[in-house]
Design a protein around this motif. Structure first.
Motif, PDB file in Angstrom:
ATOM      1  N   ALA A  38       0.025  -3.127  -9.463  1.00  0.00           N
ATOM      2  CA  ALA A  38      -0.804  -1.935  -9.240  1.00  0.00           C
ATOM      3  C   ALA A  38      -0.596  -1.370  -7.838  1.00  0.00           C
ATOM      4  O   ALA A  38      -0.453  -0.152  -7.662  1.00  0.00           O
ATOM      5  N   LEU A  39      -0.550  -2.242  -6.833  1.00  0.00           N
ATOM      6  CA  LEU A  39      -0.386  -1.782  -5.454  1.00  0.00           C
ATOM      7  C   LEU A  39       0.999  -1.178  -5.221  1.00  0.00           C
ATOM      8  O   LEU A  39       1.141  -0.223  -4.455  1.00  0.00           O
ATOM      9  N   TYR A  40       1.987  -1.711  -5.870  1.00  0.00           N
ATOM     10  CA  TYR A  40       3.337  -1.151  -5.754  1.00  0.00           C
ATOM     11  C   TYR A  40       3.335   0.298  -6.245  1.00  0.00           C
ATOM     12  O   TYR A  40       3.887   1.190  -5.595  1.00  0.00           O
ATOM     13  N   GLU A  41       2.682   0.532  -7.363  1.00  0.00           N
ATOM     14  CA  GLU A  41       2.622   1.886  -7.912  1.00  0.00           C
ATOM     15  C   GLU A  41       1.735   2.800  -7.076  1.00  0.00           C
ATOM     16  O   GLU A  41       2.097   3.941  -6.794  1.00  0.00           O
ATOM     17  N   LEU A  42       0.565   2.301  -6.663  1.00  0.00           N
ATOM     18  CA  LEU A  42      -0.349   3.120  -5.867  1.00  0.00           C
ATOM     19  C   LEU A  42       0.235   3.496  -4.507  1.00  0.00           C
ATOM     20  O   LEU A  42      -0.040   4.566  -3.985  1.00  0.00           O
ATOM     21  N   SER A  43       1.031   2.606  -3.943  1.00  0.00           N
ATOM     22  CA  SER A  43       1.594   2.849  -2.608  1.00  0.00           C
ATOM     23  C   SER A  43       2.963   3.531  -2.666  1.00  0.00           C
ATOM     24  O   SER A  43       3.618   3.684  -1.635  1.00  0.00           O
ATOM     25  N   GLU A  44       3.388   3.907  -3.864  1.00  0.00           N
ATOM     26  CA  GLU A  44       4.680   4.558  -4.081  1.00  0.00           C
ATOM     27  C   GLU A  44       5.824   3.735  -3.490  1.00  0.00           C
ATOM     28  O   GLU A  44       6.732   4.258  -2.845  1.00  0.00           O
ATOM     29  N   GLY A  45       5.739   2.407  -3.676  1.00  0.00           N
ATOM     30  CA  GLY A  45       6.815   1.514  -3.260  1.00  0.00           C
ATOM     31  C   GLY A  45       6.666   0.924  -1.873  1.00  0.00           C
ATOM     32  O   GLY A  45       7.471   0.089  -1.475  1.00  0.00           O
ATOM     33  N   SER A  46       5.643   1.312  -1.115  1.00  0.00           N
ATOM     34  CA  SER A  46       5.441   0.758   0.233  1.00  0.00           C
ATOM     35  C   SER A  46       5.009  -0.706   0.187  1.00  0.00           C
ATOM     36  O   SER A  46       5.305  -1.463   1.101  1.00  0.00           O
ATOM     37  N   PHE A  47       4.289  -1.086  -0.840  1.00  0.00           N
ATOM     38  CA  PHE A  47       3.860  -2.469  -1.015  1.00  0.00           C
ATOM     39  C   PHE A  47       4.987  -3.218  -1.699  1.00  0.00           C
ATOM     40  O   PHE A  47       5.442  -2.837  -2.774  1.00  0.00           O
ATOM     41  N   ARG A  48       5.450  -4.293  -1.075  1.00  0.00           N
ATOM     42  CA  ARG A  48       6.595  -5.033  -1.600  1.00  0.00           C
ATOM     43  C   ARG A  48       6.146  -5.996  -2.694  1.00  0.00           C
ATOM     44  O   ARG A  48       5.525  -7.016  -2.426  1.00  0.00           O
ATOM     45  N   GLU A  49       6.490  -5.656  -3.903  1.00  0.00           N
ATOM     46  CA  GLU A  49       6.048  -6.392  -5.088  1.00  0.00           C
ATOM     47  C   GLU A  49       6.684  -7.778  -5.208  1.00  0.00           C
ATOM     48  O   GLU A  49       6.098  -8.684  -5.787  1.00  0.00           O
ATOM     49  N   ASN A  50       7.862  -7.980  -4.660  1.00  0.00           N
ATOM     50  CA  ASN A  50       8.574  -9.250  -4.828  1.00  0.00           C
ATOM     51  C   ASN A  50       8.177 -10.330  -3.832  1.00  0.00           C
ATOM     52  O   ASN A  50       8.611 -11.465  -3.961  1.00  0.00           O
ATOM     53  N   ASP A  51       7.385  -9.998  -2.829  1.00  0.00           N
ATOM     54  CA  ASP A  51       6.955 -10.994  -1.842  1.00  0.00           C
ATOM     55  C   ASP A  51       5.863 -11.888  -2.418  1.00  0.00           C
ATOM     56  O   ASP A  51       5.206 -11.538  -3.400  1.00  0.00           O
ATOM     57  N   ASP A  52       5.673 -13.055  -1.786  1.00  0.00           N
ATOM     58  CA  ASP A  52       4.591 -13.957  -2.176  1.00  0.00           C
ATOM     59  C   ASP A  52       3.333 -13.592  -1.397  1.00  0.00           C
ATOM     60  O   ASP A  52       3.386 -13.351  -0.195  1.00  0.00           O
ATOM     61  N   TYR A  53       2.221 -13.566  -2.096  1.00  0.00           N
ATOM     62  CA  TYR A  53       0.952 -13.194  -1.486  1.00  0.00           C
ATOM     63  C   TYR A  53      -0.118 -14.219  -1.853  1.00  0.00           C
ATOM     64  O   TYR A  53       0.004 -14.927  -2.840  1.00  0.00           O
ATOM     65  N   GLU A  54      -1.170 -14.236  -1.057  1.00  0.00           N
ATOM     66  CA  GLU A  54      -2.336 -15.071  -1.325  1.00  0.00           C
ATOM     67  C   GLU A  54      -3.581 -14.210  -1.171  1.00  0.00           C
ATOM     68  O   GLU A  54      -3.569 -13.210  -0.445  1.00  0.00           O
ATOM     69  N   LEU A  55      -4.648 -14.630  -1.855  1.00  0.00           N
ATOM     70  CA  LEU A  55      -5.927 -13.924  -1.763  1.00  0.00           C
ATOM     71  C   LEU A  55      -6.888 -14.712  -0.891  1.00  0.00           C
ATOM     72  O   LEU A  55      -6.991 -15.938  -1.011  1.00  0.00           O
ATOM     73  N   TYR A  56      -7.601 -13.992  -0.034  1.00  0.00           N
ATOM     74  CA  TYR A  56      -8.589 -14.582   0.861  1.00  0.00           C
ATOM     75  C   TYR A  56      -9.899 -13.821   0.744  1.00  0.00           C
ATOM     76  O   TYR A  56      -9.903 -12.617   0.489  1.00  0.00           O
ATOM     77  N   ASN A  57     -10.988 -14.529   0.978  1.00  0.00           N
ATOM     78  CA  ASN A  57     -12.284 -13.881   1.081  1.00  0.00           C
ATOM     79  C   ASN A  57     -12.331 -13.160   2.417  1.00  0.00           C
ATOM     80  O   ASN A  57     -12.079 -13.757   3.460  1.00  0.00           O
ATOM     81  N   TYR A  58     -12.639 -11.883   2.420  1.00  0.00           N
ATOM     82  CA  TYR A  58     -12.634 -11.065   3.628  1.00  0.00           C
ATOM     83  C   TYR A  58     -13.660 -11.540   4.649  1.00  0.00           C
ATOM     84  O   TYR A  58     -13.402 -11.513   5.850  1.00  0.00           O
ATOM     85  N   GLU A  59     -14.807 -11.977   4.177  1.00  0.00           N
ATOM     86  CA  GLU A  59     -15.903 -12.326   5.080  1.00  0.00           C
ATOM     87  C   GLU A  59     -15.810 -13.755   5.613  1.00  0.00           C
ATOM     88  O   GLU A  59     -16.161 -14.012   6.759  1.00  0.00           O
ATOM     89  N   THR A  60     -15.317 -14.694   4.802  1.00  0.00           N
ATOM     90  CA  THR A  60     -15.293 -16.098   5.224  1.00  0.00           C
ATOM     91  C   THR A  60     -13.899 -16.602   5.588  1.00  0.00           C
ATOM     92  O   THR A  60     -13.759 -17.647   6.208  1.00  0.00           O
ATOM     93  N   GLY A  61     -12.868 -15.884   5.150  1.00  0.00           N
ATOM     94  CA  GLY A  61     -11.502 -16.327   5.393  1.00  0.00           C
ATOM     95  C   GLY A  61     -11.035 -17.401   4.432  1.00  0.00           C
ATOM     96  O   GLY A  61      -9.935 -17.931   4.560  1.00  0.00           O
ATOM     97  N   GLU A  62     -11.853 -17.722   3.435  1.00  0.00           N
ATOM     98  CA  GLU A  62     -11.513 -18.759   2.456  1.00  0.00           C
ATOM     99  C   GLU A  62     -10.291 -18.347   1.638  1.00  0.00           C
ATOM    100  O   GLU A  62     -10.221 -17.236   1.118  1.00  0.00           O
ATOM    101  N   LEU A  63      -9.339 -19.255   1.520  1.00  0.00           N
ATOM    102  CA  LEU A  63      -8.164 -19.044   0.682  1.00  0.00           C
ATOM    103  C   LEU A  63      -8.515 -19.439  -0.745  1.00  0.00           C
ATOM    104  O   LEU A  63      -9.059 -20.514  -0.987  1.00  0.00           O
ATOM    105  N   TYR A  64      -8.199 -18.562  -1.700  1.00  0.00           N
ATOM    106  CA  TYR A  64      -8.457 -18.873  -3.103  1.00  0.00           C
ATOM    107  C   TYR A  64      -7.304 -19.670  -3.684  1.00  0.00           C
ATOM    108  O   TYR A  64      -6.143 -19.322  -3.502  1.00  0.00           O
ATOM    109  N   ASN A  65      -7.647 -20.735  -4.395  1.00  0.00           N
ATOM    110  CA  ASN A  65      -6.663 -21.598  -5.043  1.00  0.00           C
ATOM    111  C   ASN A  65      -6.002 -20.832  -6.179  1.00  0.00           C
ATOM    112  O   ASN A  65      -6.674 -20.255  -7.029  1.00  0.00           O
ATOM    113  N   MET A  66      -4.686 -20.868  -6.212  1.00  0.00           N
ATOM    114  CA  MET A  66      -3.907 -20.118  -7.207  1.00  0.00           C
ATOM    115  C   MET A  66      -4.240 -20.497  -8.644  1.00  0.00           C
ATOM    116  O   MET A  66      -4.073 -19.688  -9.548  1.00  0.00           O
ATOM    117  N   ASN A  67      -4.688 -21.726  -8.882  1.00  0.00           N
ATOM    118  CA  ASN A  67      -4.937 -22.188 -10.246  1.00  0.00           C
ATOM    119  C   ASN A  67      -6.381 -22.050 -10.700  1.00  0.00           C
ATOM    120  O   ASN A  67      -6.693 -22.363 -11.848  1.00  0.00           O
TER     121      ASN A  67
END
Length: 84
Positions: A38-67
């Motif tokens: 979705a971000l690749y399409e919304l950003s017209e290619g500025s967001f690199r879809e092939n990179d590895d990313y992780e999700l974090y809680n904005y307020e606590t900095g907690e990393l979400y477990n992939m599984n």
């Protein structure tokens, strides 16, 4: 909508944020794949879809477990999430 939650997703390297619904019955790694597409399409290619990313809680900095299922995390309506 019991099967989706509305989150605010922050993308630091694009200096943008988006409100989006994500399904609660999917694992975090699946959510990341959906968000990347979705971000690749919304950003017209500025967001690199092939990179590895992780999700974090904005307020606590907690990393979400992939599984973890979204419903088993603290992600709820109006959660603020960062993708890095």
């Amino acid at each position: 909508m019991d099967n989706k939650v509305l989150i605010t997703l922050y993308i630091p390297h694009l200096d943008k944020k988006y409100d989006m619904y994500i399904p609660v019955n999917k694992r975090i790694h699946v959510i990341i794949d959906l968000v990347k597409k979705a971000l690749y399409e919304l950003s017209e290619g500025s967001f690199r879809e092939n990179d590895d990313y992780e999700l974090y809680n904005y307020e606590t900095g907690e990393l979400y477990n992939m599984n973890d299922l979204v419903r088993d995390t603290n992600i709820r309506n109006n959660s603020k999430i960062v993708i890095i």
